[in-house]
Design an enzyme around this catalytic site. Sequence first.
Site, PDB file in Angstrom:
ATOM      1  N   ARG A   1       0.867  -1.348   0.139  1.00  0.00           N
ATOM      2  CA  ARG A   1      -0.150   0.023   0.001  1.00  0.00           C
ATOM      3  C   ARG A   1       0.916   1.476  -0.011  1.00  0.00           C
ATOM      4  O   ARG A   1       1.796   1.754   0.855  1.00  0.00           O
ATOM      5  CB  ARG A   1      -0.676  -0.026   1.205  1.00  0.00           C
ATOM      6  CG  ARG A   1      -2.169  -0.612   1.023  1.00  0.00           C
ATOM      7  CD  ARG A   1      -3.214  -0.027   1.990  1.00  0.00           C
ATOM      8  NE  ARG A   1      -2.939  -0.269   3.497  1.00  0.00           N
ATOM      9  CZ  ARG A   1      -3.708   0.018   4.370  1.00  0.00           C
ATOM     10  NH1 ARG A   1      -4.938   0.273   4.086  1.00  0.00           N
ATOM     11  NH2 ARG A   1      -3.312  -0.319   5.792  1.00  0.00           N
TER      12      ARG A   1
ATOM     13  N   ASP B   1      -0.823  -5.220  12.375  1.00  0.00           N
ATOM     14  CA  ASP B   1      -0.184  -5.434  11.212  1.00  0.00           C
ATOM     15  C   ASP B   1      -0.091  -7.055  11.339  1.00  0.00           C
ATOM     16  O   ASP B   1       0.862  -7.350  12.026  1.00  0.00           O
ATOM     17  CB  ASP B   1       0.821  -4.773  11.033  1.00  0.00           C
ATOM     18  CG  ASP B   1       1.377  -4.810   9.602  1.00  0.00           C
ATOM     19  OD1 ASP B   1       1.795  -6.099   9.188  1.00  0.00           O
ATOM     20  OD2 ASP B   1       1.506  -3.863   8.917  1.00  0.00           O
TER      21      ASP B   1
END
Length: 209
Positions: A104, A200
């Site tokens: 990303r 994450d």
Amino acid sequence: MSKVVVMDHPLIQHKIGIIRKEETSSKEFREMIGEIAMLMCYEATRDLKLEDIDIETPITKTTVKELAGKKLAVVPILRAGLGMVEGMLAMIPAAKVGHIGLYRDPETLAPVEYYCKLPADCSERDIFVVDPMLATGGSAEAAIQMLKDKGVRNIRFMCIIAAPEGVKRMQEAHPDVDMYIGALDDKLNDHGYIVPGLGDAGDRIFGTK
């Protein structure tokens, strides 16, 4: 519209509770991701077609069921998706494995491709795209579009935790792709993280920060 299956199996829910905990170690987190993927694979393959074949047992001839020659492949979205591959292969060991690398962009949050390696006959296979998290849905949407551009038509998406925003985006972009989700969470925060989520997944699998 695509089918969305949110898992309600007690073992899956129990293990998701463990990986949500902040104190869960990388080793245990990794193991749990694999186990959850294996249990979810069991559910996600429930509608695979069977055919009759004749065999001989030690006692007599009989007719048994066999998977109807459908070729399967598992395609993790790198890097966190790697954590789910071993569990999938435990259930479907004959499956081929491809890899799609996306990250990303921190400014735009848009997915950027950096790697794609797929089985040569991927267009003939039923593909399971796997990624532990479906947050904005950008990476999953892009990965599945890459597969479609290469002629793949039978695609299922599996994730362990999803945000409603990601599910909605996927349904709009790929209404022909069924989704199998371990837990559907509340929302995304301002940083694009799933709430309550688990942080994450890549960092927790590989012990990086």
